[in-house]
Design a protein around this motif. Structure first.
Motif: not given
Ligand code: HEM
Length: 360
Positions: A239-242, A290-296, A326-327
């Motif tokens: 995640i960091l390197a990407e 919230f980001h995952h379930h209500k936005l993504v 993301l999950a």
């Protein structure tokens, strides 16, 4: 610097008009010829940029300006002229970042003129998306700054308690802004007219992945400072390197650092402030869930499932791969009951300090 001034002026006037007209035409199902005009006018202006600003911030903002032009060409499926791509390439090289516009160019590094920041279109949904995202990033920055100050004062004193409360309040703001975004942003407009400008595109023959609202350092500093994620974890390291080439240069410095884990410190130093530390962890997990379930899911996964597979919303890898990553971040940030999360350590800390019921 007049080539740059001319480009800036065009980006804030004709460029926005062309994109807005093209978006309206897309929605109406009647594409216009404005894309070729946009490509040619912008290509001429960008190609005239030769001397680059000495100041690094000005250079980074110029990369954003050129990057807006390249991303619009990609969105409208016209090829930006190579000399224009080469200007982005020089800027990226000189700064050590990907030679494309990234989310910082829309948000934290997007200067207002007469109160107006640079956008691709005049669509209210684009304005809404950028504003709430940027407010979320600023709140994440506040939380990271508070947590960063803790190791120097130790975790068990009054100052640490204050800093932890500050971090929790900032993360509650992240959730508040995310909720406001979800309440105001139209799914269809976002998916069809805002997100397509984030597509991956080539610069001088190399493809760079799409822009991503998570491309800033603070969220990762928080993960590591809270001890919820670990640089030794290959998944997290990826995640960091990407994201490294896609954050502003001053964030790259922060991504290279390894914050002290407050979880380690709390395990070593008694029970004072443990409840406040756990409250910060909960706030971080809540905002990201919230980001995952209500936005993504509603703004990306759902419309992508309904739309033909034209790749219009891809930010790079296939969507199912992105969503699985993301999950996993939700598992880690919310310390869910999954292998490799901090759940057991947090539970142990909680019972050792005899704090009444804490979810997570
Ligand atoms: C409609 C709204 C949004 C959608 C559809 C969305 C979608 C996404 C997607 C698809 C990714 C993964 C990117 C990739 O790997 O390609 C991502 C990552 C991320 N986004 Fe969002 N996002 C939205 C709003 C926000 C907001 C408001 C914030 C708050 C600042 C935010 C913060 C993040 C963070 C922190 C990451 C993870 C990056 C990391 O930790 O490495 N996003 N988002």
């Amino acid at each position: 610097m007049s080539a740059i001034t001319d480009l800036e002026h065009w980006l804030r006037t004709d460029f926005v008009d062309h994109n807005t007209a093209l978006e309206e035409a897309h929605l109406a199902g009647a594409p216009l010829d404005a894309a070729a005009v946009l490509r040619d006018d912008g290509g001429t202006l960008v190609s005239r940029v030769d001397a680059l600003p000495d100041d690094r911030l000005a250079r980074y903002q110029l990369l954003g300006a050129v990057g807006f032009y390249l991303a619009a060409c990609r969105r409208h499926d016209v090829a930006a002229p190579e000399p224009a791509q080469a200007v982005a390439g020089r800027l990226g090289l000189s700064l050590g970042v990907a030679p494309r516009f990234v989310f910082a160019h829309e948000s934290t590094h997007n200067p207002t003129v007469d109160g107006v920041f640079r956008t691709f279109t005049r669509l209210p949904d684009e304005h809404t998306f950028i504003t709430y995202n940027a407010l979320g990033v600023l709140a994440y920055e506040r939380a990271a700054a508070a947590l960063r100050a803790i190791p120097a004062v130790g975790v068990s004193g009054r100052l640490a308690g204050h800093l932890l409360d500050e971090a929790a309040a900032a993360l509650a703001d992240v959730l508040r802004f995310n909720k406001a975004l979800a309440a105001e942003l139209d799914v269809d407009r976002f998916y069809r007219n805002v997100r397509p400008y984030f597509r991956p595109h080539d610069v001088c023959g190399v493809e760079y992945r799409g822009a991503n609202a998570g491309d800033f350092a603070a969220v990762n500093e928080i993960d590591l400072a809270l001890g919820l994620c670990d640089q030794r974890d290959p998944f997290y390291q990826r995640i960091l390197a990407e994201k490294y080439p896609y954050v502003p240069p001053e964030h790259q410095v922060r991504l290279r650092e390894a914050p002290v884990s407050l979880l380690d410190l709390f395990e070593a130093d008694g029970s004072a402030n443990v409840d406040r530390y756990l409250a910060v962890c909960r706030a971080h997990g809540a905002a990201y869930s919230f980001h995952h379930h209500k936005l993504v899911r509603p703004y990306l996964v759902k419309p992508a499932g309904d739309a033909p597979p034209d790749g219009i919303s891809a930010s790079g890898p296939p969507l199912d791969v992105v969503v699985a990553g993301l999950a996993r971040l939700v598992d880690l940030r919310a310390a869910l009951d999954r292998p490799g999360t901090a759940r057991v350590r947090l539970a142990r800390l909680r019972s050792a300090s005899a704090v009444p019921s804490v979810a997570g």
